[in-house]
Design a protein around this motif. Structure first.
Motif: not given
Lengths: 208, 208
Positions: B151-173
């Motif tokens: 809510g803090g992001v969306e209410r400020r007009g900020g993007a909330v992006v959802v993307h499915k990364a590979a398991d081995d790239a969870l924090y690097t994608d």
């Protein structure tokens, strides 16, 4: 003016949330403070669940904006770390220069809980960092949670209270909350002394 | 002046954290932004682990204070929710009125992940709240994490992006990270248009 304290914590998710909030409010009063509790206001229904969630976000931020201080319940929530909503709120109040305090109802610190999360399967890399089997490093800073949370409070002179609650009172035991109230009262007395005023003039219960 | 973006996220705990930060910095440059990454500065040794942790907290807060925006990586970390340090930082930047954006590398939303945490053992109470076997209520707001964060992001007009990364790239994608950069660039163009300036004057790569 009476100091207004925003009571951040995962107890909003309890079935008896309102009862716990009432107990926190009563304790705040005992120390001459006002409590501002998330969940206190009824949020009007919205067309979608998303719109309802956004409305709660706005109300809670407005409450924080109107508060002078936060006491954050950092007791681990659904896992090894504090509730992320509470973490957000603590950061929000730190950025505004408000008075801050935090407590946790478990005695194992952040490192010990992360160690348990990995079943003790920790190795040390060439750079001296402790890492779990997934390669992620462990913070070992003698802190109750991630260093931004614990550090944000301690660096501002706020209390970080550790208390062992019974398993069935993990989110309802208010011993740590009351210790934070005492610390805030003491902090305010010191501040007023620094400003050359008599501490008794600042007894919060008499000043409005 | 070039917009400075604080890159919040649990990738600081990766063995190749510096490499990921360098990739984020390069992407920021591509869109005409500067990156401010936690972990970029070497923190001098301290007498105790606690003192070292506090020093990192101070450096990271200073970095946020000097930044104009944050892109928060809210990918779940060691459990079902975002990293609490990142949550703190997102709240910190929201309170300062900075530009905000967030992404996650998993497609299951907050409710679905909580449901999985409880193994699907959910009941609905008299008030209509969904609760786990431990009595704690579940947020079901069509959001990627706790409503204060999303809510803090969306209410400020900020993007909330959802993307499915590979398991081995969870924090690097960095697909979601780059989408946030595009959204920030677009947001800035709109703001400048609202201020009556030609968007092309605001091409971030040409403005300093």
């Amino acid at each position: 003016m009476t100091l207004k304290i925003y009571t951040a914590g995962p107890e909003v998710f309890l079935a008896n949330a309102r009862e716990v909030m009432a107990a926190k409010t009563a304790l705040c009063r005992k120390y001459g403070f006002d409590a501002i509790c998330p969940g206190d206001l009824d949020i009007p229904p919205a067309e979608t669940m998303k719109a309802f969630g956004l409305a709660i976000s706005r109300v809670d931020e407005d409450m924080m904006d109107s508060a002078d201080a936060v006491i954050a319940n950092l007791t681990p929530f659904r896992g090894l770390a504090a509730d992320v909503g509470t973490a957000f709120e603590l950061g929000y109040m730190c950025a505004q220069g408000k008075l801050v305090a935090a407590y946790t109802n478990v005695t194992e610190d952040h490192y010990q809980r992360t160690l348990a999360y990995y079943g003790g399967q920790i190795s040390t890399d060439a750079g001296g960092y402790k890492r779990g089997p997934d390669g992620l490093s462990l913070e070992d800073f003698d802190m109750i949670d991630n260093l931004m949370l614990h550090g944000g409070v301690e660096r501002r002179g706020g209390a970080v209270v550790v208390h062992k609650a019974a398993d069935d009172a993990l989110y309802t035991d208010l011993t740590g909350f009351e210790a934070c109230l005492k610390a805030l009262a003491e902090q305010i007395r010191h501040q007023s002394r620094d400003e050359g005023r008599r501490p008794e003039d600042l007894d919060a219960s008499n000043d409005d």
